[in-house]
Scaffold this motif. Structure first.
Motif, PDB file in Angstrom:
ATOM      1  N   TYR A   1       1.109  -0.984  -0.296  1.00 44.88           N
ATOM      2  CA  TYR A   1       0.001   0.035   0.364  1.00 44.88           C
ATOM      3  C   TYR A   1       1.189   1.618   0.098  1.00 44.88           C
ATOM      4  CZ  TYR A   1      -3.374   3.221   1.423  1.00 44.88           C
ATOM      5  OH  TYR A   1      -4.298   4.288   1.244  1.00 44.88           O
ATOM      6  N   ASN A   2       0.879   2.058  -1.016  1.00 41.62           N
ATOM      7  CA  ASN A   2       1.778   3.371  -1.318  1.00 41.62           C
ATOM      8  C   ASN A   2       1.204   4.264   0.090  1.00 41.62           C
ATOM      9  OD1 ASN A   2       3.468   2.251  -3.511  1.00 41.62           O
ATOM     10  ND2 ASN A   2       1.636   2.900  -4.559  1.00 41.62           N
ATOM     11  N   PHE A   3       1.528   4.136   1.023  1.00 41.38           N
ATOM     12  CA  PHE A   3       1.019   4.997   2.161  1.00 41.38           C
ATOM     13  C   PHE A   3       1.313   6.049   2.045  1.00 41.38           C
ATOM     14  CE2 PHE A   3       1.918   6.580   6.648  1.00 41.38           C
ATOM     15  CZ  PHE A   3       0.647   6.727   7.142  1.00 41.38           C
ATOM     16  N   LEU A   4       2.864   7.126   1.488  1.00 45.13           N
ATOM     17  CA  LEU A   4       3.068   8.375   1.513  1.00 45.13           C
ATOM     18  C   LEU A   4       4.020   8.596   1.009  1.00 45.13           C
ATOM     19  CD1 LEU A   4       2.498  11.054   3.135  1.00 45.13           C
ATOM     20  CD2 LEU A   4       4.825  10.323   4.778  1.00 45.13           C
ATOM     21  N   ASP A   5       4.083   9.722   0.402  1.00 45.15           N
ATOM     22  CA  ASP A   5       5.124   9.732  -1.106  1.00 45.15           C
ATOM     23  C   ASP A   5       5.638  11.249  -0.429  1.00 45.15           C
ATOM     24  OD1 ASP A   5       4.370   8.152  -2.107  1.00 45.15           O
ATOM     25  OD2 ASP A   5       3.316   8.666  -3.408  1.00 45.15           O
ATOM     26  N   ILE A   6       6.867  11.735  -0.894  1.00 46.51           N
ATOM     27  CA  ILE A   6       7.567  12.199  -0.346  1.00 46.51           C
ATOM     28  C   ILE A   6       8.563  12.573  -0.733  1.00 46.51           C
ATOM     29  CG2 ILE A   6       8.595  13.453   1.201  1.00 46.51           C
ATOM     30  CD1 ILE A   6       7.848  11.895   3.777  1.00 46.51           C
ATOM     31  N   ASN A   7       8.477  13.745  -1.962  1.00 44.43           N
ATOM     32  CA  ASN A   7       9.888  13.631  -3.309  1.00 44.43           C
ATOM     33  C   ASN A   7       9.246  12.538  -4.019  1.00 44.43           C
ATOM     34  OD1 ASN A   7       9.741  16.456  -2.560  1.00 44.43           O
ATOM     35  ND2 ASN A   7      10.763  16.480  -1.107  1.00 44.43           N
ATOM     36  N   LYS A   8      10.816  11.993  -4.651  1.00 42.56           N
ATOM     37  CA  LYS A   8      11.164  10.657  -4.598  1.00 42.56           C
ATOM     38  C   LYS A   8      10.646   9.713  -3.552  1.00 42.56           C
ATOM     39  CE  LYS A   8      14.482  12.492  -7.916  1.00 42.56           C
ATOM     40  NZ  LYS A   8      16.011  12.140  -8.794  1.00 42.56           N
ATOM     41  N   LEU A   9      10.811   9.708  -2.425  1.00 39.27           N
ATOM     42  CA  LEU A   9      10.419   9.087  -1.334  1.00 39.27           C
ATOM     43  C   LEU A   9       8.915   8.286  -1.548  1.00 39.27           C
ATOM     44  CD1 LEU A   9      13.260   9.647   1.427  1.00 39.27           C
ATOM     45  CD2 LEU A   9      12.983   7.981  -0.465  1.00 39.27           C
ATOM     46  N   LYS A  10       9.055   6.701  -1.199  1.00 42.24           N
ATOM     47  CA  LYS A  10       7.249   6.214  -0.671  1.00 42.24           C
ATOM     48  C   LYS A  10       7.813   4.987  -0.119  1.00 42.24           C
ATOM     49  CE  LYS A  10       6.174   5.962  -5.773  1.00 42.24           C
ATOM     50  NZ  LYS A  10       5.227   5.278  -6.559  1.00 42.24           N
ATOM     51  N   ILE A  11       6.505   5.653   1.287  1.00 42.26           N
ATOM     52  CA  ILE A  11       6.579   4.903   2.004  1.00 42.26           C
ATOM     53  C   ILE A  11       5.657   3.537   2.054  1.00 42.26           C
ATOM     54  CG2 ILE A  11       6.746   4.487   4.738  1.00 42.26           C
ATOM     55  CD1 ILE A  11       8.752   6.307   4.235  1.00 42.26           C
ATOM     56  N   VAL A  12       6.436   2.208   2.147  1.00 45.26           N
ATOM     57  CA  VAL A  12       5.008   1.440   1.766  1.00 45.26           C
ATOM     58  C   VAL A  12       4.918   0.454   2.581  1.00 45.26           C
ATOM     59  CG1 VAL A  12       4.629  -0.489  -0.532  1.00 45.26           C
ATOM     60  CG2 VAL A  12       5.640   1.565  -1.065  1.00 45.26           C
ATOM     61  N   PRO A  13       3.603   0.323   3.214  1.00 45.94           N
ATOM     62  CA  PRO A  13       3.772  -1.297   4.336  1.00 45.94           C
ATOM     63  C   PRO A  13       3.325  -2.222   3.492  1.00 45.94           C
ATOM     64  CG  PRO A  13       1.936   1.200   4.898  1.00 45.94           C
ATOM     65  CD  PRO A  13       2.639   1.357   3.291  1.00 45.94           C
ATOM     66  N   LEU A  14       3.922  -3.443   3.866  1.00 45.54           N
ATOM     67  CA  LEU A  14       3.426  -4.304   3.567  1.00 45.54           C
ATOM     68  C   LEU A  14       3.134  -6.252   3.302  1.00 45.54           C
ATOM     69  CD1 LEU A  14       6.519  -6.049   1.878  1.00 45.54           C
ATOM     70  CD2 LEU A  14       6.887  -3.731   2.853  1.00 45.54           C
ATOM     71  N   PHE A  15       2.586  -6.526   3.399  1.00 52.71           N
ATOM     72  CA  PHE A  15       1.961  -8.207   4.311  1.00 52.71           C
ATOM     73  C   PHE A  15       1.281  -9.501   3.331  1.00 52.71           C
ATOM     74  CE2 PHE A  15      -2.485  -5.621   3.545  1.00 52.71           C
ATOM     75  CZ  PHE A  15      -3.071  -6.592   3.199  1.00 52.71           C
ATOM     76  N   GLY A  16       1.833  -9.860   3.633  1.00 53.20           N
ATOM     77  CA  GLY A  16       1.285 -11.511   3.174  1.00 53.20           C
ATOM     78  C   GLY A  16       1.469 -12.696   3.085  1.00 53.20           C
ATOM     79  N   ILE A  17       1.853 -13.820   2.403  1.00 50.81           N
ATOM     80  CA  ILE A  17       1.972 -14.970   2.576  1.00 50.81           C
ATOM     81  C   ILE A  17       2.914 -15.808   1.671  1.00 50.81           C
ATOM     82  CG2 ILE A  17      -0.117 -15.913   2.156  1.00 50.81           C
ATOM     83  CD1 ILE A  17       0.052 -17.853   4.668  1.00 50.81           C
ATOM     84  N   ASN A  18       3.123 -16.653   2.578  1.00 47.09           N
ATOM     85  CA  ASN A  18       4.424 -16.798   1.608  1.00 47.09           C
ATOM     86  C   ASN A  18       4.261 -18.645   1.867  1.00 47.09           C
ATOM     87  OD1 ASN A  18       6.781 -18.993   1.036  1.00 47.09           O
ATOM     88  ND2 ASN A  18       8.373 -16.585   0.544  1.00 47.09           N
ATOM     89  N   PHE A  19       4.276 -19.234   0.645  1.00 41.02           N
ATOM     90  CA  PHE A  19       4.477 -21.288   1.123  1.00 41.02           C
ATOM     91  C   PHE A  19       5.238 -21.122   0.766  1.00 41.02           C
ATOM     92  CE2 PHE A  19       0.178 -18.513  -0.188  1.00 41.02           C
ATOM     93  CZ  PHE A  19      -0.802 -19.084   0.438  1.00 41.02           C
ATOM     94  N   SER A  20       6.025 -22.527   1.453  1.00 37.61           N
ATOM     95  CA  SER A  20       7.663 -22.863   1.000  1.00 37.61           C
ATOM     96  C   SER A  20       7.504 -23.751   0.792  1.00 37.61           C
ATOM     97  CB  SER A  20       8.520 -22.129   1.633  1.00 37.61           C
ATOM     98  OG  SER A  20       8.714 -20.266   1.167  1.00 37.61           O
ATOM     99  N   THR A  21       8.637 -24.683   0.538  1.00 41.60           N
ATOM    100  CA  THR A  21       9.248 -26.255   0.988  1.00 41.60           C
ATOM    101  C   THR A  21      10.390 -26.896   1.300  1.00 41.60           C
ATOM    102  OG1 THR A  21       8.813 -28.213   0.144  1.00 41.60           O
ATOM    103  CG2 THR A  21       9.262 -26.712  -0.927  1.00 41.60           C
ATOM    104  N   ILE A  22      11.115 -26.599   2.088  1.00 42.16           N
ATOM    105  CA  ILE A  22      12.313 -27.668   2.127  1.00 42.16           C
ATOM    106  C   ILE A  22      13.043 -28.260   0.565  1.00 42.16           C
ATOM    107  CG2 ILE A  22      12.055 -29.747   3.090  1.00 42.16           C
ATOM    108  CD1 ILE A  22      14.426 -28.614   5.332  1.00 42.16           C
TER     109      ILE A  22
END
Length: 205
Positions: A104-125
């Motif tokens: 989610y592009n929470f905040l734009d400051i000039n060339k900077l973006k503050i981006v929270p992120l969340f999700g899930i990873n499905f992994s196998t050894i």
């Protein structure tokens, strides 16, 4: 009418494509193994281990403003160690995973973006070794490590626009790795703090 409809569709597709990003990410995992039944290690505290992280990712805009879908294919190393003057243990593992989530592009400051992120990873050894007092064992088939592992994560990313081609980013992610089970006999969870450096490239200008 058909020409106008085709033009509208073409403009929509072009706008969508221009927002897509391809990313290359590398980082470091700081992992803590938590055993529910650690009888073998009662007098041997398990310490945090470090491992690498590599991933190729893809970002796709959603219909909601500022919200993006993210997908990734990568390899995580989850390692740990433990030891006393009498005994020493070391775990080295590699997991191949498919990641899906949201940014989610929470905040734009000039060339900077503050981006929270969340999700899930499905992994196998794909690789697993345990070293006990100098003797190395293959643990890739051990029930604590086999199967599909779920890795829900929450993070924060800072993106800096380099030029029209894309961004450089630095992010922090926190996750817990576990195997879903209908019983309460799960022996191992892995808590990981991850630092990631990435390069994101716009697929089209």
């Amino acid at each position: 009418m058909k020409l106008k409809l085709l033009l509208i569709i073409s403009l929509f597709v072009a706008n969508t494509i221009s927002s897509q990003e391809l990313s290359f990410n590398i980082g470091t995992n700081f992992s803590q193994f938590n055993l529910k039944n650690p009888e073998s290690f009662t007098n041997t505290p398990i310490q945090t281990g470090t491992g690498s992280f590599t991933e190729i990712g893809y970002l796709l805009p959603s219909k909601k403003e500022k919200l993006n879908y993210i997908f990734g294919l990568g390899i995580n190393e989850f390692n740990a160690l433990a030891g006393t003057s009498a005994n020493s243990y070391r775990w080295n593992t590699k997991y191949l995973g498919l990641r899906t989530g949201f940014e989610y592009n929470f905040l734009d400051i000039n060339k900077l973006k503050i981006v929270p992120l969340f999700g899930i990873n499905f992994s196998t050894i794909i690789y697993g070794k345990q070293e006990t007092n100098g003797v190395v064992y293959d643990i890739k088939s051990n029930k604590e490590f086999t199967g599909i592992k779920l890795i829900p994560y929450l993070g924060l990313k800072v993106k800096y626009k380099i030029n029209e081609l894309g961004f450089a980013s630095l992010s922090y992610n926190h996750s817990t790795t576990f195997k879903p089970s209908l019983s309460h006999k799960e022996h191992l969870t892995i808590v990981t703090n991850q630092i990631v450096f990435g390069l994101q490239f716009n697929l089209t200008k």
